[in-house]
Design a protein around this motif. Structure first.
Motif, short mmCIF file in Angstrom:
data_model
loop_
_atom_site.label_atom_id
_atom_site.label_comp_id
_atom_site.label_asym_id
_atom_site.label_seq_id
_atom_site.Cartn_x
_atom_site.Cartn_y
_atom_site.Cartn_z
N ILE A 138 37.66 75.55 38.23
CA ILE A 138 37.06 76.48 38.41
C ILE A 138 35.98 76.38 39.74
O ILE A 138 35.35 75.44 39.77
CB ILE A 138 35.81 76.49 37.12
CG1 ILE A 138 36.92 76.84 35.78
CG2 ILE A 138 35.04 77.76 37.24
CD1 ILE A 138 35.88 76.64 34.38
N GLU A 139 36.37 77.20 40.54
CA GLU A 139 35.89 77.27 42.01
C GLU A 139 34.47 77.65 41.78
O GLU A 139 34.25 79.05 41.34
CB GLU A 139 36.77 78.14 42.83
CG GLU A 139 37.93 77.21 43.17
CD GLU A 139 38.88 77.66 44.25
OE1 GLU A 139 38.19 78.70 44.90
OE2 GLU A 139 39.96 77.19 44.27
N THR A 140 33.42 77.08 42.13
CA THR A 140 32.08 77.50 42.29
C THR A 140 31.41 76.36 43.04
O THR A 140 31.84 75.27 43.43
CB THR A 140 31.22 77.66 40.98
OG1 THR A 140 30.13 78.27 41.04
CG2 THR A 140 31.33 76.50 40.19
N ASN A 141 30.25 76.66 43.56
CA ASN A 141 29.29 75.61 44.17
C ASN A 141 28.64 74.50 43.11
O ASN A 141 28.49 74.85 41.93
CB ASN A 141 28.04 76.21 45.16
CG ASN A 141 27.17 76.76 44.29
OD1 ASN A 141 26.48 76.38 43.45
ND2 ASN A 141 27.09 78.09 44.73
N GLU A 146 26.47 73.20 37.78
CA GLU A 146 25.47 72.62 36.63
C GLU A 146 24.69 73.65 35.64
O GLU A 146 24.73 73.28 34.69
CB GLU A 146 24.37 71.93 37.33
CG GLU A 146 25.02 70.71 38.22
CD GLU A 146 25.44 69.40 37.34
OE1 GLU A 146 24.98 69.41 36.25
OE2 GLU A 146 26.16 68.69 38.08
N ARG A 147 24.72 74.78 36.33
CA ARG A 147 24.12 75.86 35.36
C ARG A 147 25.01 76.27 34.47
O ARG A 147 24.80 76.47 33.19
CB ARG A 147 23.72 77.22 36.39
CG ARG A 147 22.46 77.04 36.98
CD ARG A 147 21.79 78.02 37.52
NE ARG A 147 22.58 78.72 38.62
CZ ARG A 147 22.60 78.48 39.84
NH1 ARG A 147 21.64 77.31 40.34
NH2 ARG A 147 23.27 78.92 40.80
N ARG A 148 26.47 76.40 34.82
CA ARG A 148 27.38 76.84 33.86
C ARG A 148 27.74 75.90 32.88
O ARG A 148 27.78 76.17 31.53
CB ARG A 148 28.82 77.03 34.75
CG ARG A 148 28.73 78.25 35.68
CD ARG A 148 30.02 78.25 36.24
NE ARG A 148 30.14 79.55 37.23
CZ ARG A 148 31.19 80.10 37.59
NH1 ARG A 148 32.22 79.66 36.74
NH2 ARG A 148 31.26 81.06 38.26
N TYR A 177 35.44 66.75 31.80
CA TYR A 177 35.19 67.62 33.14
C TYR A 177 34.46 66.81 33.96
O TYR A 177 33.62 65.71 33.52
CB TYR A 177 34.54 68.89 32.62
CG TYR A 177 33.11 68.70 32.37
CD1 TYR A 177 32.09 68.79 32.98
CD2 TYR A 177 32.71 68.26 30.99
CE1 TYR A 177 30.78 68.64 32.86
CE2 TYR A 177 31.50 68.29 30.43
CZ TYR A 177 30.44 68.40 31.41
OH TYR A 177 29.02 67.86 31.10
N GLN A 178 34.43 67.01 35.24
CA GLN A 178 33.39 66.60 36.25
C GLN A 178 33.46 67.67 37.41
O GLN A 178 34.05 68.74 37.50
CB GLN A 178 34.06 65.68 36.97
CG GLN A 178 35.39 65.80 37.86
CD GLN A 178 36.09 64.63 38.26
OE1 GLN A 178 35.65 63.49 38.17
NE2 GLN A 178 37.31 64.77 38.86
N VAL A 179 32.07 67.62 37.90
CA VAL A 179 31.42 68.46 39.03
C VAL A 179 32.16 67.84 40.19
O VAL A 179 31.88 66.58 40.54
CB VAL A 179 30.16 68.61 38.81
CG1 VAL A 179 29.83 69.38 40.04
CG2 VAL A 179 29.67 69.16 37.46
N ILE A 180 32.80 68.48 41.11
CA ILE A 180 33.31 68.08 42.35
C ILE A 180 32.86 69.24 43.22
O ILE A 180 32.34 70.19 42.94
CB ILE A 180 34.77 68.08 42.31
CG1 ILE A 180 35.45 69.44 42.07
CG2 ILE A 180 35.52 66.71 41.41
CD1 ILE A 180 37.08 69.32 42.12
N PRO A 181 32.96 69.00 44.62
CA PRO A 181 32.33 69.85 45.64
C PRO A 181 32.93 71.30 45.59
O PRO A 181 32.12 72.20 45.81
CB PRO A 181 32.77 69.06 46.99
CG PRO A 181 32.74 67.66 46.66
CD PRO A 181 33.39 67.50 45.07
N GLY A 227 33.55 72.77 42.65
CA GLY A 227 33.34 73.42 41.42
C GLY A 227 33.48 72.30 40.05
O GLY A 227 33.29 71.20 40.21
N ILE A 228 34.38 72.74 39.14
CA ILE A 228 34.27 72.07 37.85
C ILE A 228 35.89 71.86 37.89
O ILE A 228 36.72 72.76 37.70
CB ILE A 228 33.73 72.78 36.83
CG1 ILE A 228 32.25 73.14 37.04
CG2 ILE A 228 33.77 72.11 35.35
CD1 ILE A 228 31.82 74.10 35.88
N GLU A 229 36.22 70.79 37.53
CA GLU A 229 37.61 70.23 37.30
C GLU A 229 37.47 69.73 35.73
O GLU A 229 36.89 68.99 35.24
CB GLU A 229 38.06 68.94 38.23
CG GLU A 229 39.61 68.67 37.99
CD GLU A 229 39.81 67.66 38.75
OE1 GLU A 229 40.56 67.83 39.92
OE2 GLU A 229 39.42 66.65 38.69
#
Length: 75
Positions: A5-8, A13-15, A43-47, A49-51
């Motif tokens: 999921i592509e995002t900043n 974190e908000r999602r 899941y993990q937050v990567i630069p 988005g969310i993987e």
């Protein structure tokens, strides 16, 4: 099965925070997604988005349905 999921990172974190309180059947424990108490994904937050890495997929549920539900959860 991996879903991106592509995002900043700040929006990611908000999602994740919204996903944790938005669905009674789904819980987020650490970096694990649990559905009705059973771990189904990590899941993990990567630069980018969310993987999300699906770790347990029932044979009778299509990958398309799982992907759409996880995208909706983290939207």
């Amino acid at each position: 099965m991996k879903i991106m999921i592509e995002t900043n990172p700040a929006d990611a974190e908000r999602r994740i925070s919204r996903a944790a309180i938005g669905n009674p059947d789904v819980s987020l424990i650490g970096t694990h997604v649990h559905y009705k108490g059973k771990p189904v994904a990590n899941y993990q937050v990567i630069p980018e988005g969310i993987e999300i890495n699906v770790t347990d997929k029932p044979w009778y549920i299509t990958e398309a349905l799982i992907e759409s539900r996880l995208r909706a959860l983290f939207s």
